[in-house]
Scaffold this active site. Structure first.
Site, short mmCIF file in Angstrom:
data_model
loop_
_atom_site.label_atom_id
_atom_site.label_comp_id
_atom_site.label_asym_id
_atom_site.label_seq_id
_atom_site.Cartn_x
_atom_site.Cartn_y
_atom_site.Cartn_z
N GLU A 67 18.22 35.90 -4.43
CA GLU A 67 19.49 36.38 -3.89
C GLU A 67 19.45 37.88 -3.61
O GLU A 67 19.95 38.34 -2.58
CB GLU A 67 20.62 36.07 -4.88
CG GLU A 67 20.80 34.58 -5.07
CD GLU A 67 21.10 34.20 -6.51
OE1 GLU A 67 21.46 35.08 -7.31
OE2 GLU A 67 20.99 33.00 -6.82
N GLY A 114 17.59 28.42 -1.46
CA GLY A 114 16.46 28.63 -2.36
C GLY A 114 15.64 27.39 -2.62
O GLY A 114 14.41 27.42 -2.61
N SER A 115 16.29 26.26 -2.83
CA SER A 115 15.56 25.02 -3.13
C SER A 115 15.19 24.24 -1.88
O SER A 115 14.39 23.31 -1.96
CB SER A 115 16.41 24.13 -4.03
OG SER A 115 17.53 23.64 -3.32
#
Length: 190
Positions: free
Chosen positions: A157, A88-89
């Site tokens: 997610e 995600g990051s």
């Protein structure tokens, strides 16, 4: 129960918006990368990892040699392998090291992320953007993501899990497989 229905509708509406914003060229890149590669390695951390691990299992059901990086039986990465990382990051220290090691071993790094900044973006061969909100992701504008009322990256997610399942359905069709072909590869000793 009214609050349950309201929150459920909100989450599903958000996910619909995420998929409506996805780039079809990115989807094609992912499909082509998987179809042309013999061996595929997958990595993700935390809840993103749970969604990615499910994808590794389904790739095996499709007849691909797929390895979840954290398994003790995972073999060495070799030149020409596909290394898929969902992050995600796009910047988690241990994933940065592992992905860099995979690149040094000759793998093609395919990153799946919503983030607009992060170390992994600088080394990835292919970047697939999932325009959702993720924990610690960095965005350049509000056009980069779908706003959420959910907590701590849940939207990314959830989107990963559904995205991967849709990719599996597309691969099944493109590879000319049936549900029975996939079921025949399911573990049979449980």
């Amino acid at each position: 129960m009214d609050n349950f229905q309201k929150l459920t509708k909100n989450a599903l509406d958000e996910l619909s918006q995420v998929f409506a914003k996805m780039n079809e060229e990115d989807v094609r890149l992912l499909l082509d990368s998987i179809e042309k590669t013999e061996r595929i390695f997958l990595l993700g951390a935390g809840r993103e990892g749970l969604s990615t691990r499910e994808f590794a299992m389904r790739l095996m059901h499709l007849g691909k040699e797929a390895h979840w990086l954290w398994d003790d039986t995972t073999p060495e990465v070799r030149p020409g392998d596909l290394f898929i990382c969902a992050c995600g990051s796009a910047d988690v220290s241990h994933e940065n090291v592992i992905c860099n090691n995979a690149k040094q071993a000759g793998a093609n790094l395919l990153l799946i992320t919503p983030s607009s900044e992060g170390y992994l973006l600088s080394i990835a061969d292919i970047v697939i953007k999932v325009p959702s909100m993720a924990y610690k992701a960095v965005y350049h504008s509000e056009d980069d993501y779908v706003a959420t009322n959910q907590t701590m990256g849940n939207q990314f997610e959830q989107a990963l899990l559904i995205f991967f399942d849709v990719i599996v359905m597309m691969l099944k069709d493109e590879l000319g497989l049936t549900n029975e072909d996939m079921e025949a590869r399911h573990r049979n000793v449980e």
